[in-house]
Design a protein around this motif. Sequence first.
Motif, PDB file in Angstrom:
ATOM      1  N   ALA A 151       0.827  -1.212   0.000  1.00  0.00           N
ATOM      2  CA  ALA A 151       0.000   0.000   0.000  1.00  0.00           C
ATOM      3  C   ALA A 151       0.859   1.259   0.000  1.00  0.00           C
ATOM      4  O   ALA A 151       0.525   2.254  -0.675  1.00  0.00           O
ATOM      5  N   GLU A 152       1.954   1.253   0.733  1.00  0.00           N
ATOM      6  CA  GLU A 152       2.842   2.419   0.748  1.00  0.00           C
ATOM      7  C   GLU A 152       3.407   2.690  -0.643  1.00  0.00           C
ATOM      8  O   GLU A 152       3.491   3.845  -1.080  1.00  0.00           O
ATOM      9  N   ARG A 153       3.805   1.629  -1.353  1.00  0.00           N
ATOM     10  CA  ARG A 153       4.362   1.830  -2.691  1.00  0.00           C
ATOM     11  C   ARG A 153       3.277   2.256  -3.682  1.00  0.00           C
ATOM     12  O   ARG A 153       3.528   3.083  -4.560  1.00  0.00           O
ATOM     13  N   LEU A 154       2.082   1.694  -3.537  1.00  0.00           N
ATOM     14  CA  LEU A 154       0.973   2.127  -4.400  1.00  0.00           C
ATOM     15  C   LEU A 154       0.647   3.596  -4.173  1.00  0.00           C
ATOM     16  O   LEU A 154       0.371   4.342  -5.122  1.00  0.00           O
ATOM     17  N   ALA A 155       0.654   4.007  -2.904  1.00  0.00           N
ATOM     18  CA  ALA A 155       0.372   5.410  -2.596  1.00  0.00           C
ATOM     19  C   ALA A 155       1.395   6.323  -3.259  1.00  0.00           C
ATOM     20  O   ALA A 155       1.051   7.395  -3.784  1.00  0.00           O
ATOM     21  N   ALA A 156       2.658   5.906  -3.252  1.00  0.00           N
ATOM     22  CA  ALA A 156       3.691   6.711  -3.905  1.00  0.00           C
ATOM     23  C   ALA A 156       3.480   6.763  -5.414  1.00  0.00           C
ATOM     24  O   ALA A 156       3.619   7.820  -6.039  1.00  0.00           O
ATOM     25  N   LEU A 157       3.121   5.624  -6.008  1.00  0.00           N
ATOM     26  CA  LEU A 157       2.894   5.577  -7.456  1.00  0.00           C
ATOM     27  C   LEU A 157       1.694   6.418  -7.869  1.00  0.00           C
ATOM     28  O   LEU A 157       1.690   7.051  -8.937  1.00  0.00           O
ATOM     29  N   ARG A 158       0.648   6.425  -7.030  1.00  0.00           N
ATOM     30  CA  ARG A 158      -0.595   7.106  -7.386  1.00  0.00           C
ATOM     31  C   ARG A 158      -0.679   8.523  -6.809  1.00  0.00           C
ATOM     32  O   ARG A 158      -1.668   9.219  -7.013  1.00  0.00           O
ATOM     33  N   GLY A 159       0.336   8.923  -6.082  1.00  0.00           N
ATOM     34  CA  GLY A 159       0.350  10.271  -5.523  1.00  0.00           C
ATOM     35  C   GLY A 159      -0.642  10.473  -4.403  1.00  0.00           C
ATOM     36  O   GLY A 159      -1.117  11.603  -4.180  1.00  0.00           O
ATOM     37  N   CYS A 160      -0.983   9.415  -3.683  1.00  0.00           N
ATOM     38  CA  CYS A 160      -1.919   9.525  -2.565  1.00  0.00           C
ATOM     39  C   CYS A 160      -1.140   9.836  -1.299  1.00  0.00           C
ATOM     40  O   CYS A 160      -0.309   9.038  -0.851  1.00  0.00           O
TER      41      CYS A 160
ATOM     42  N   VAL B  91      -7.443  10.322   4.197  1.00  0.00           N
ATOM     43  CA  VAL B  91      -8.890  10.468   3.997  1.00  0.00           C
ATOM     44  C   VAL B  91      -9.212  10.782   2.534  1.00  0.00           C
ATOM     45  O   VAL B  91     -10.341  11.158   2.213  1.00  0.00           O
ATOM     46  N   ALA B  92      -8.239  10.625   1.662  1.00  0.00           N
ATOM     47  CA  ALA B  92      -8.475  10.883   0.240  1.00  0.00           C
ATOM     48  C   ALA B  92      -9.458   9.861  -0.315  1.00  0.00           C
ATOM     49  O   ALA B  92      -9.540   8.722   0.143  1.00  0.00           O
ATOM     50  N   ALA B  93     -10.204  10.249  -1.331  1.00  0.00           N
ATOM     51  CA  ALA B  93     -11.234   9.381  -1.914  1.00  0.00           C
ATOM     52  C   ALA B  93     -10.634   8.106  -2.517  1.00  0.00           C
ATOM     53  O   ALA B  93     -11.278   7.052  -2.511  1.00  0.00           O
ATOM     54  N   GLU B  94      -9.402   8.193  -2.993  1.00  0.00           N
ATOM     55  CA  GLU B  94      -8.793   7.025  -3.636  1.00  0.00           C
ATOM     56  C   GLU B  94      -8.148   6.063  -2.638  1.00  0.00           C
ATOM     57  O   GLU B  94      -7.725   4.962  -3.015  1.00  0.00           O
ATOM     58  N   TYR B  95      -8.068   6.471  -1.374  1.00  0.00           N
ATOM     59  CA  TYR B  95      -7.377   5.628  -0.381  1.00  0.00           C
ATOM     60  C   TYR B  95      -8.020   4.249  -0.197  1.00  0.00           C
ATOM     61  O   TYR B  95      -7.295   3.232  -0.210  1.00  0.00           O
ATOM     62  N   PRO B  96      -9.328   4.126  -0.019  1.00  0.00           N
ATOM     63  CA  PRO B  96      -9.903   2.786   0.206  1.00  0.00           C
ATOM     64  C   PRO B  96      -9.619   1.794  -0.918  1.00  0.00           C
ATOM     65  O   PRO B  96      -9.270   0.639  -0.660  1.00  0.00           O
TER      66      PRO B  96
END
Length: 312
Positions: free
Chosen positions: A247-256, A260-265
């Motif tokens: 999830a941490e690497r996905l967040a970095a790739l997607r800029g999250c 509480v961002a909409a794309e987080y879940p």
Amino acid sequence: MTIDALSHVEDADTLRDNRARIAARLVGRERELELTLAAVAAGRDIVLEGPPGTSKTTILRAITDEWGIPLLFVEGNADLTPAKLVGHHNPARVLREDYSPDNFVPGPLLEAMQRGGFLYIEEFNRAPEDTLNTLLTAMADRSITVPRVGRIEALPTFRVIASMNPYDNVGTTRLSTSVHDRLNRLAVDYQNAPEEEQIVTLRTGAAGPLAERMVADAVAVTRATRDHPDVRQGSSVRGAIDTTLVAERLAALRGCVDPVAAEYPELIFDAMVVALSGRIHLDEAVETTPEAVLREIWEDRFVLEPRQAAPG
């Protein structure tokens, strides 16, 4: 603590000092550590019965490190023959020199006996019966006689430690009464949620609001796999560790960057699919997929629970 000092291991102060130093290396597990330490300090062999990822190896490694002795791993399976456990003569040298003690290659059992270590046999009940019977003499007499080699005496710190998974009966064998009679037993279950969150934080180095929420969510969904009616065996805390890391690497790739961002879940669901779908074992009678089960668990966490907690 040296091997020589083990002659005084029955001293209460020494044993308490051992426990305190070992406990500092663990997250929780006070009772399991105390009982395991008491058993091995008393010179007993023991089987730790519980699912994977419940700190069994961590406890044993901490004890052996404290005592300054080796921890030798053996995987119990159909290929673990008595010869692999005890050892064998080097074929090339036998052809040149004939059989002799000098060309004998010790297996893990003899190595543990000679070095005074713990022989840790994982998936103990998957090993063939004749292989397990090889251990009986070593456990009962703390010695074993090897043809063309002689009698091998174990050092005082030698122990046989076994582990078994009570949730997995496929390919296992029923242990004989003789084997059961020579082993103490301790059931080791999953740790509680705060302890698992602490483990995930330590193993991932998670820090900051986004990472902290990832840890909490990863532990929650991982624990939910253990209670789902369609799952025969859920994931250990290793699934939560990997869910957090992915999830941490996905967040970095997607800029999250906002928990509480909409794309987080949806990001967490994608990490769950990668980290957990191969770790859950479905009941053979159900017609579903790991992905469908994980989606249901995800919805419980991210759709139903927030609504239940909302005002009114």
